[in-house]
Structures are given as C-alpha cells and as structure tokens.
Design an enzyme around this catalytic site. Structure first.
Site, short mmCIF file in Angstrom:
data_model
loop_
_atom_site.label_atom_id
_atom_site.label_comp_id
_atom_site.label_asym_id
_atom_site.label_seq_id
_atom_site.Cartn_x
_atom_site.Cartn_y
_atom_site.Cartn_z
N ALA A 89 0.87 -1.17 0.00
CA ALA A 89 0.00 0.00 0.00
C ALA A 89 0.91 1.22 0.00
O ALA A 89 2.07 1.14 0.44
CB ALA A 89 -0.87 -0.02 1.24
N GLY B 189 0.49 -4.96 0.86
CA GLY B 189 -0.68 -5.00 -0.02
C GLY B 189 -0.41 -5.71 -1.33
O GLY B 189 -1.33 -6.23 -1.97
N GLU C 13 -0.76 -9.28 -0.51
CA GLU C 13 -2.19 -9.48 -0.24
C GLU C 13 -2.99 -9.52 -1.55
O GLU C 13 -3.93 -10.30 -1.69
CB GLU C 13 -2.70 -8.37 0.68
CG GLU C 13 -2.13 -8.52 2.10
CD GLU C 13 -2.45 -7.35 3.00
OE1 GLU C 13 -2.04 -6.22 2.67
OE2 GLU C 13 -3.11 -7.55 4.03
N1 COA Z 1 4.63 3.06 -0.56
C1 COA Z 1 5.03 4.21 -1.10
N2 COA Z 1 6.15 4.34 -1.82
C2 COA Z 1 6.89 3.25 -1.98
C3 COA Z 1 6.54 2.00 -1.45
C4 COA Z 1 5.34 1.93 -0.71
N3 COA Z 1 4.90 0.79 -0.17
N4 COA Z 1 7.50 1.09 -1.78
C5 COA Z 1 8.41 1.75 -2.51
N5 COA Z 1 8.05 3.05 -2.64
C6 COA Z 1 8.76 4.11 -3.35
C7 COA Z 1 9.97 4.61 -2.58
O1 COA Z 1 9.58 5.55 -1.61
C8 COA Z 1 10.80 5.20 -3.70
O2 COA Z 1 10.23 6.43 -4.04
P1 COA Z 1 11.21 7.74 -4.29
O3 COA Z 1 12.11 7.31 -5.42
O4 COA Z 1 10.25 8.83 -4.66
O5 COA Z 1 11.94 7.94 -3.02
C9 COA Z 1 10.55 4.25 -4.85
O6 COA Z 1 9.31 3.59 -4.56
C10 COA Z 1 11.62 3.21 -5.04
O7 COA Z 1 11.78 2.51 -3.81
P2 COA Z 1 13.18 2.36 -3.06
O8 COA Z 1 12.90 2.14 -1.61
O9 COA Z 1 14.09 3.48 -3.40
O10 COA Z 1 13.72 1.01 -3.74
P3 COA Z 1 14.76 -0.04 -3.11
O11 COA Z 1 15.10 -0.96 -4.22
O12 COA Z 1 15.84 0.66 -2.38
O13 COA Z 1 13.89 -0.85 -2.01
C11 COA Z 1 11.94 -2.04 -1.19
C12 COA Z 1 12.81 -1.69 -2.41
C13 COA Z 1 10.71 -2.77 -1.71
C14 COA Z 1 12.75 -2.95 -0.24
C15 COA Z 1 11.54 -0.75 -0.45
O14 COA Z 1 11.00 0.16 -1.42
C16 COA Z 1 10.51 -0.95 0.63
O15 COA Z 1 10.81 -1.43 1.70
N6 COA Z 1 9.22 -0.55 0.35
C17 COA Z 1 8.16 -0.61 1.33
C18 COA Z 1 7.67 -2.02 1.50
C19 COA Z 1 6.59 -2.08 2.56
O16 COA Z 1 6.82 -1.86 3.73
N7 COA Z 1 5.37 -2.38 2.11
C20 COA Z 1 4.24 -2.54 2.99
C21 COA Z 1 3.46 -1.30 3.03
S1 COA Z 1 2.09 -1.47 4.16
#
Ligand code: COA
Length: 260
Positions: free
Chosen positions: A66, A112, A115
């Site tokens: 999400a 999400g 999910e």
């Molecule tokens: N919500 C909003 N934005 C998200 C997102 C999420 N769930 N997951 C990734 N993004 C965004 C990042 O903020 C980033 O945006 P920016 O470039 O404007 O800063 C972009 O997507 C790329 O993500 P980034 O974190 O830079 O990539 P990464 O390869 O370093 O890491 C993940 C990948 C998936 C490990 C990391 O993005 C992450 O942990 N995301 C959240 C996962 C999560 O907790 N999901 C459950 C949500 S309830």
C-alpha cells in the site's frame, strides 16, 4: 474513466492487467485501487474474456505494498476505512470474480502487494520475486486480508512467522510453502502464465465460475462449502456449457463453450 496507473491489453480470450507506477514500485494508492476495480469489473462483465493475468510494471516489483506516503497521516478512523474499502473494492472483489485471475509476480510482492497476489486465484512468480508482509515493521498490521489469506495458503505457523518477523522470503521458499504454484525465469513469466491461461480458457467458463464460488465458500464463515458445491453442481446441469461439454465428449470432439 481515464486510466493513469493501470494498463490492460486483451489478446483473444486473455486479458493482461498491469499496475503501472514503476517509479513507486507499483505501490497501491487509492487511485490505483479505484482504477483496478474499474478494470476488473469491465473485464469480468466481458464474456469474451476467460482469464485475467495481473502483473506489475517494470523489472523490480509486482507491488511493493500500500502507498505508505498516502496513509502515513491517517487517524484510526481513516485507517479502518482504508482497510474496509480496499478489501471491498479490490481484494475481496478479485477473489470473488467469476473470471479467474492469475498473479504473475514479477518482483517484490510486499504488504498489499502480497495481499493482492493472494486474493488472485493462484500465483506464478519469477526468480527475482521477494514476498512478505512487512506491516508490523511500520507499526501496523496487514489490512487487506493478509492475516486471513496467508494462513489459509501456507498454514498458521508459517504465516505467523512471516507476519511477526516482517521478513521477506525468496521464491524457493514461497514455492515450498505453496504460496506460488510455479517459478519461472523473468523472461518466461508472462508466456508461462499465458499458457496456463489458455488451458483454463478452453474449459467451460460457467463451470469455472461455479468452481471458484464453491472453493471460496469453504473459506467463508457465513457459507457452507459443501452445500455451495451441491447447489452449484446441480446448477451446471441446466447450462448450455454442460450440454456442449457432455455432447462433445460423447461425439469424440473438442467442446466449444459459448461463454458466461
Ligand atoms: N509506498 C510508497 N512508496 C513506496 C513503497 C510503498 N509501499 N514502496 C516503494 N516506494 C517508493 C519509494 O519511496 C521510492 O520512491 P522515491 O524514489 O520517490 O523515493 C521508490 O518507490 C523506489 O523505492 P526504493 O525504496 O528506493 O527502492 P529499493 O530498491 O531501495 O527498495 C523495497 C525496495 C521494496 C525494499 C523498499 O521500497 C521498501 O521497503 N518498500 C516498502 C515495503 C513495505 O513496507 N510495504 C508494505 C506497506 S504497508
């Protein structure tokens, strides 16, 4: 409705729906959820579409969860509404479609995203996929059905571990858990899903929709799976598909089903 975050293409009886916010790893904000609802509704109403494949845009993610930026400031009441509306509009909605939906998990399927993959009827993943429910690391719990569907798919102990550690698993582990049915290379994922979709598409769409209903009923507290099966089984006998399927078998030819 003009679509911004969701793409879809139709190839014969198969539709491929792509969540298209690659710069945000396809995170599900409310606009994307609304668009997905609209697209799924239209495709499910279209009798020519027999199978839907759902995937994410780009090389990194199916859906990374999400949209955290959207809900970070929410109150308890808004949080509850986010969960309820999301479940109704997308997650329960997909699970209960009459058209089967295959999740083609092409990278991160987190929160999400996992999910949503679990709300699909089954899942195929490419080697680079990573799956998990990281919500407790953010101070929240899975709110789009994850606390229910993950134990249904992998068993309570494995689900508890995944949810409580907030960790990610790789595709080998996901396959071993039964969370994904098949693992492919990145290049082969879409073609592989299309092959399974074509196999499904050659069967009776009416029987398929009843089968989905009967299987799902067994996982719902307010429904009796066996009774649902009996009713649905009987209902099949009154359909054109049943007439065509049985006649084709007796005439030693391939059935040609008319549609929903
Ligand atoms: N919500 C909003 N934005 C998200 C997102 C999420 N769930 N997951 C990734 N993004 C965004 C990042 O903020 C980033 O945006 P920016 O470039 O404007 O800063 C972009 O997507 C790329 O993500 P980034 O974190 O830079 O990539 P990464 O390869 O370093 O890491 C993940 C990948 C998936 C490990 C990391 O993005 C992450 O942990 N995301 C959240 C996962 C999560 O907790 N999901 C459950 C949500 S309830």
């Amino acid at each position: 409705m003009k679509l911004k975050n969701v793409l879809f293409e139709i190839e014969g009886s198969i539709a491929v729906v792509t969540i298209n916010r690659p710069d945000k790893l396809n995170a599900l904000n409310s606009k994307t959820i609304n668009e997905l609802h609209q697209v799924f509704q239209n495709l499910d109403d279209n009798n020519a579409i027999r199978v839907i494949i759902l995937t994410g845009s780009g090389e990194k993610a199916f859906v990374a969860g999400a949209d955290i930026a959207e809900f970070a400031e929410y109150t308890a009441r808004e949080g509850k509404r986010l969960s309820k509306e999301g479940q109704e509009k997308l997650f329960d909605y997909v699970e209960n479609l009459k058209t089967p939906v295959i999740a083609a998990v092409n990278g991160f399927a987190l929160g999400g995203g996992l999910e949503l993959a679990m709300a699909c009827h089954f899942r195929v993943a490419s080697h680079n996929a990573r799956l998990g429910l990281p919500e407790v690391s953010l101070g929240v719990i899975p709110g789009y059905g994850g606390t229910q569907r993950l134990p249904q798919l992998v068993g309570k102990g494995r689900a508890m571990e995944m949810i409580l550690t907030a960790g990610m698993i790789d595709v080998d582990r996901a396959f071993e858990f039964g969370l994904v049915n098949h693992v492919t290379s990145v290049e082969e994922l879409n073609g592989f899903c299309k092959k399974i979709a074509l196999k499904i598409a050659s069967n009776s769409p009416i029987a398929i929709s009843y089968a989905i209903k009967a299987v799902n009923a067994g996982f719902k507290d307010d429904q009796d799976g066996f009774q649902t099966e009996i009713k649905a089984f009987g209902a099949c006998f009154a359909t054109e598909d049943f007439e065509e399927g049985t006649t084709a078998f007796l005439e030693k030819r391939k059935a040609d089903f008319p549609g929903h």
